[in-house]
Design an enzyme around this catalytic site. Structure first.
Site, short mmCIF file in Angstrom:
data_model
loop_
_atom_site.label_atom_id
_atom_site.label_comp_id
_atom_site.label_asym_id
_atom_site.label_seq_id
_atom_site.Cartn_x
_atom_site.Cartn_y
_atom_site.Cartn_z
N CYS A 42 46.43 -63.23 -6.10
CA CYS A 42 47.69 -62.61 -5.80
C CYS A 42 48.26 -63.40 -4.87
O CYS A 42 47.82 -64.10 -4.03
CB CYS A 42 47.16 -61.19 -5.12
SG CYS A 42 48.71 -60.13 -4.89
N ASP A 44 49.91 -62.26 -2.42
CA ASP A 44 49.80 -61.57 -0.87
C ASP A 44 49.63 -62.81 0.14
O ASP A 44 48.47 -63.49 -0.14
CB ASP A 44 48.82 -60.77 -0.96
CG ASP A 44 48.85 -59.83 0.14
OD1 ASP A 44 48.73 -60.25 1.19
OD2 ASP A 44 49.17 -58.64 -0.07
N ARG A 46 48.10 -63.04 2.60
CA ARG A 46 46.96 -62.52 3.23
C ARG A 46 45.69 -62.94 2.69
O ARG A 46 44.62 -62.89 3.03
CB ARG A 46 46.91 -61.11 3.87
CG ARG A 46 47.91 -60.56 4.59
CD ARG A 46 48.33 -59.08 4.83
NE ARG A 46 48.22 -58.41 3.50
CZ ARG A 46 48.48 -57.34 3.20
NH1 ARG A 46 48.13 -56.31 4.02
NH2 ARG A 46 48.82 -56.63 2.16
N HIS A 98 42.69 -58.09 -4.66
CA HIS A 98 42.28 -57.88 -2.98
C HIS A 98 42.60 -56.14 -2.93
O HIS A 98 43.79 -55.72 -3.43
CB HIS A 98 43.13 -58.43 -1.98
CG HIS A 98 44.38 -58.29 -2.17
ND1 HIS A 98 45.31 -57.63 -1.28
CD2 HIS A 98 45.52 -58.73 -3.11
CE1 HIS A 98 46.55 -57.60 -1.48
NE2 HIS A 98 46.96 -58.30 -2.69
N CYS A 101 46.20 -53.80 -2.73
CA CYS A 101 47.31 -54.78 -3.11
C CYS A 101 48.56 -53.91 -3.50
O CYS A 101 48.43 -52.73 -4.25
CB CYS A 101 46.59 -55.23 -4.59
SG CYS A 101 47.81 -56.46 -5.41
CO CO Z 1 48.16 -58.15 -4.09
#
Ligand code: CO
Length: 210
Positions: A42, A44, A46, A98, A101
């Site tokens: 992803c 993302d 993090r 994750h 999400c």
């Molecule tokens: Co995500």
């Protein structure tokens, strides 16, 4: 100092540190890329592939998009996959989702987010496929988490459906496909699913002339 200037400054310090540690570090990396892994994760911020797996530059070939999707018309993902499998000859492909999400959460709502809804529709399709199982869970958090896992499972299956993977399985007995989910709360990766090279998938998706 502006925020982006700090990035450039940090980069200088990092480069200097790497060379101080190992004078040929960049010379060696520049000459050869031979990663053993392709990571489809992803976007993302993090979930940085290298950091959470303790790997260094050169070790993982990375593709990231919203909610780590493997969409069979995505020329970007397919190009990365083909290059990783046929040229770099990676031994493992990891799809990593994750918990928490935002893409998965958004796909479970009826809110229209603009163009991103075209992308999220792929997750809605996974939700529809597992509707009974997901909706039977008692609270929203566990429903989102379960759909996150099921989404990873389906994306790994989507990899197995591609002629790129099937051809590599037939001719080279690799790569192994893995589906993992990362916990933002504890920093741990959890294996959810895996498909070994040569596994017989639903024959509907098998090409018999590769
Ligand atoms: Co995500």
């Amino acid at each position: 100092m502006r925020s982006y200037e700090k990035l450039l400054l940090e980069n200088k310090a990092w480069s200097k540190e790497m060379v101080a540690d190992d004078a040929d570090y960049f010379k060696r990396l520049a000459a050869l890329q031979a990663p053993e892994f392709l990571w489809i994760g992803c976007s993302d911020s993090r979930v940085p592939a290298n950091q959470i797996t303790g790997t260094q530059p050169g070790e993982i070939f990375v593709h990231r998009n919203i909610a780590n999707l493997v969409v069979n018309t995505d020329i970007n993902m397919l190009s990365v996959l083909q290059y990783a499998v046929e040229v770099l000859k990676v031994r493992h492909v990891i799809v990593c989702g994750h918990y928490g999400c935002g893409g998965v959460k958004a796909a479970m709502t009826q809110h229209h987010y603009g163009i991103i809804n075209h992308w999220l529709k792929n997750i809605k399709d996974v939700y529809r496929l597992y509707r009974d199982e997901v909706d039977a869970l008692p609270d929203e958090n566990s429903r989102v988490n379960r759909l996150t896992e099921l989404n990873v499972k389906e994306q790994v299956f989507n990899l197995a459906k591609t002629s790129i993977i099937q051809s590599a399985w037939k001719n080279d007995q690799r790569p192994h496909l893995h589906g993992w989910v990362y916990g933002l709360q504890d920093g741990l990766l959890r294996p959810i699913t895996d498909i070994a090279p040569g596994t017989a998938i639903d024959e509907l998706y098998q090409y018999d002339n590769l």
